[in-house]
Design a protein around this motif. Sequence first.
Motif, PDB file in Angstrom:
ATOM      1  N   VAL A  28      12.501  37.697  10.900  1.00  0.00           N
ATOM      2  CA  VAL A  28      13.287  38.889  10.618  1.00  0.00           C
ATOM      3  C   VAL A  28      13.769  38.816   9.171  1.00  0.00           C
ATOM      4  O   VAL A  28      14.347  37.806   8.759  1.00  0.00           O
ATOM      5  N   VAL A  29      13.508  39.879   8.413  1.00  0.00           N
ATOM      6  CA  VAL A  29      13.903  39.904   7.010  1.00  0.00           C
ATOM      7  C   VAL A  29      14.590  41.230   6.708  1.00  0.00           C
ATOM      8  O   VAL A  29      14.501  42.187   7.482  1.00  0.00           O
ATOM      9  N   LYS A  30      15.289  41.279   5.571  1.00  0.00           N
ATOM     10  CA  LYS A  30      15.864  42.528   5.101  1.00  0.00           C
ATOM     11  C   LYS A  30      14.783  43.372   4.442  1.00  0.00           C
ATOM     12  O   LYS A  30      13.713  42.872   4.079  1.00  0.00           O
ATOM     13  N   LYS A  31      15.092  44.656   4.293  1.00  0.00           N
ATOM     14  CA  LYS A  31      14.099  45.598   3.782  1.00  0.00           C
ATOM     15  C   LYS A  31      13.578  45.185   2.414  1.00  0.00           C
ATOM     16  O   LYS A  31      12.373  45.282   2.142  1.00  0.00           O
ATOM     17  N   ASN A  32      14.471  44.713   1.547  1.00  0.00           N
ATOM     18  CA  ASN A  32      14.053  44.344   0.193  1.00  0.00           C
ATOM     19  C   ASN A  32      13.325  43.008   0.141  1.00  0.00           C
ATOM     20  O   ASN A  32      12.861  42.593  -0.916  1.00  0.00           O
ATOM     21  N   GLU A  33      13.229  42.294   1.283  1.00  0.00           N
ATOM     22  CA  GLU A  33      12.499  41.019   1.335  1.00  0.00           C
ATOM     23  C   GLU A  33      11.119  41.182   1.943  1.00  0.00           C
ATOM     24  O   GLU A  33      10.373  40.204   2.058  1.00  0.00           O
ATOM     25  N   LEU A  34      10.767  42.397   2.340  1.00  0.00           N
ATOM     26  CA  LEU A  34       9.510  42.632   3.044  1.00  0.00           C
ATOM     27  C   LEU A  34       8.310  42.323   2.161  1.00  0.00           C
ATOM     28  O   LEU A  34       7.314  41.736   2.624  1.00  0.00           O
ATOM     29  N   PHE A  35       8.364  42.697   0.889  1.00  0.00           N
ATOM     30  CA  PHE A  35       7.243  42.430  -0.019  1.00  0.00           C
ATOM     31  C   PHE A  35       7.025  40.928  -0.185  1.00  0.00           C
ATOM     32  O   PHE A  35       5.880  40.450  -0.208  1.00  0.00           O
ATOM     33  N   GLU A  36       8.127  40.176  -0.295  1.00  0.00           N
ATOM     34  CA  GLU A  36       8.000  38.721  -0.419  1.00  0.00           C
ATOM     35  C   GLU A  36       7.361  38.126   0.822  1.00  0.00           C
ATOM     36  O   GLU A  36       6.536  37.204   0.726  1.00  0.00           O
ATOM     37  N   LEU A  37       7.723  38.638   2.006  1.00  0.00           N
ATOM     38  CA  LEU A  37       7.134  38.127   3.243  1.00  0.00           C
ATOM     39  C   LEU A  37       5.628  38.371   3.272  1.00  0.00           C
ATOM     40  O   LEU A  37       4.841  37.449   3.555  1.00  0.00           O
ATOM     41  N   LYS A  38       5.194  39.601   2.978  1.00  0.00           N
ATOM     42  CA  LYS A  38       3.765  39.909   3.022  1.00  0.00           C
ATOM     43  C   LYS A  38       2.995  39.105   1.980  1.00  0.00           C
ATOM     44  O   LYS A  38       1.879  38.640   2.238  1.00  0.00           O
ATOM     45  N   SER A  39       3.582  38.940   0.803  1.00  0.00           N
ATOM     46  CA  SER A  39       2.913  38.169  -0.242  1.00  0.00           C
ATOM     47  C   SER A  39       2.766  36.703   0.161  1.00  0.00           C
ATOM     48  O   SER A  39       1.709  36.098  -0.067  1.00  0.00           O
ATOM     49  N   ALA A  40       3.819  36.128   0.749  1.00  0.00           N
ATOM     50  CA  ALA A  40       3.768  34.724   1.161  1.00  0.00           C
ATOM     51  C   ALA A  40       2.722  34.504   2.245  1.00  0.00           C
ATOM     52  O   ALA A  40       1.984  33.504   2.229  1.00  0.00           O
ATOM     53  N   VAL A  41       2.632  35.442   3.197  1.00  0.00           N
ATOM     54  CA  VAL A  41       1.649  35.307   4.277  1.00  0.00           C
ATOM     55  C   VAL A  41       0.240  35.438   3.730  1.00  0.00           C
ATOM     56  O   VAL A  41      -0.659  34.642   4.058  1.00  0.00           O
ATOM     57  N   ARG A  42      -0.008  36.449   2.894  1.00  0.00           N
ATOM     58  CA  ARG A  42      -1.342  36.659   2.337  1.00  0.00           C
ATOM     59  C   ARG A  42      -1.795  35.495   1.461  1.00  0.00           C
ATOM     60  O   ARG A  42      -2.982  35.176   1.384  1.00  0.00           O
ATOM     61  N   GLU A  43      -0.844  34.868   0.802  1.00  0.00           N
ATOM     62  CA  GLU A  43      -1.189  33.734  -0.062  1.00  0.00           C
ATOM     63  C   GLU A  43      -1.688  32.554   0.757  1.00  0.00           C
ATOM     64  O   GLU A  43      -2.594  31.825   0.333  1.00  0.00           O
ATOM     65  N   VAL A  44      -1.112  32.369   1.944  1.00  0.00           N
ATOM     66  CA  VAL A  44      -1.527  31.262   2.809  1.00  0.00           C
ATOM     67  C   VAL A  44      -2.783  31.609   3.591  1.00  0.00           C
ATOM     68  O   VAL A  44      -3.725  30.823   3.686  1.00  0.00           O
ATOM     69  N   ASP A  45      -2.804  32.826   4.176  1.00  0.00           N
ATOM     70  CA  ASP A  45      -3.928  33.233   5.019  1.00  0.00           C
ATOM     71  C   ASP A  45      -4.238  34.714   4.783  1.00  0.00           C
ATOM     72  O   ASP A  45      -3.561  35.588   5.339  1.00  0.00           O
ATOM     73  N   PRO A  46      -5.252  35.014   3.959  1.00  0.00           N
ATOM     74  CA  PRO A  46      -5.597  36.415   3.695  1.00  0.00           C
ATOM     75  C   PRO A  46      -6.034  37.170   4.949  1.00  0.00           C
ATOM     76  O   PRO A  46      -5.991  38.409   4.958  1.00  0.00           O
ATOM     77  N   ASN A  47      -6.459  36.460   5.980  1.00  0.00           N
ATOM     78  CA  ASN A  47      -6.943  37.111   7.200  1.00  0.00           C
ATOM     79  C   ASN A  47      -5.862  37.225   8.278  1.00  0.00           C
ATOM     80  O   ASN A  47      -6.181  37.587   9.416  1.00  0.00           O
ATOM     81  N   ALA A  48      -4.632  36.889   7.941  1.00  0.00           N
ATOM     82  CA  ALA A  48      -3.555  36.950   8.933  1.00  0.00           C
ATOM     83  C   ALA A  48      -3.348  38.393   9.389  1.00  0.00           C
ATOM     84  O   ALA A  48      -3.476  39.347   8.613  1.00  0.00           O
TER      85      ALA A  48
END
Length: 393
Positions: free
Chosen positions: A340-360
């Motif tokens: 669970v993240v705040k609205k302004n942290e959503l971009f950081e979450l997606k970027s962190a996930v894509r950096e680890v696993d582009p197919n997530a």
Amino acid sequence: DQLVQSHSLRAHLPRNVCVEENGDNTHEDRGAAEDQGIHHKASDSFHVSTKPFFSKLNAKDRLGLIYSSTQFSITKNQKGMIAFMTKKMNGIKGKDIFSDILNLFISGCFFAVAYNMFLVPGGIFIGGAGGIATAIHILNENIPTGLMIFCINVPLLLLFIYFYGFRSSLKALIGIVVSSIFVDVTAELNILPEAFSASDHILNAIFGGGILGIAVAFMFKRGYTTGGSDLAALLLKLKFKGLPTPKVILAVDACVVLFAAWVTKSEYYSVLYSFLAIFMCSSALEFVNGGFEKTRLAYIFSEKYAEVADALMVKVNRGVTLLNGMGWYTKGEKKIVLCVVKKNELFELKSAVREVDPNAFMILGEATETIGEGFKEVLGDIAIEPKKRGKKK
């Protein structure tokens, strides 16, 4: 309780604290000490029960007492740490006071602009005490709008103090006084002329409502309120506890708008413009005060779930929960990452996930309410609870 290896603390204790040393009792007002629950213990050193005494001191005084009574044994670094902590506490308090004053000043300015440049000239009834005050000013221009806002809030504030206590009402009182003074002083000085003509109802409603919402947001940011509909809604919730507070406020505002329009014999379209102003006010309030506080719920499906979880904790600084799942097509066990993240942290979450696993595979949704550490701390839709009444047992 404090077990001290020296006599130096004795000089800093109040006279009603009793000390025993080496089996020989040394008493100072023993009766008073026993009344306060201070107990005695014989030992090679001496034992002082200071819990009642220390409970009456604030953090700064406690640090000062400990510092002055143990200078003989603490190191230079420990002295520096105590001095730093005391200075930091003073700094935080001063910073909070300055922030309160700054937010109140900005809010007062926006209040004055909203009422004197848009709402009153355009005949817009925003609801609450301000809506009734605007109607009275339209009927008699010699009656100041700010003064009427204050007078209308007085009975509501007295009832609020009775049911919720003075401490909960203090910031409401300050907010009401500040907003009323700014509206009347700027009107008396005539430094805020009408922005549009009285016939430009839609522009007065849009700008007046939006600016008033910003003013209220600066109040809410520091825990203040402007009374009116807020106080009335909280008082009504004492009787109708199951109703959500925002809906009660909306109902109060609607009644005020209809009443003000009837009293001033306004045309029906003034009611519509007033509701438009209320909508703009609530939208501006939500955007300024909570637009970036809404939370997003993320379900992340990835074979590299452990790396994804670590990345979210390190880069986004949010807690992560692993859920057990099973893919029905493959019948294979899977781990689902929940965050669970705040609205302004959503971009950081997606970027962190894509950096680890582009197919997530990610499912992102909006959470209605998030309560807990790092988010909202109160349980209800309001943080103020009524005083508990009844005979003390």
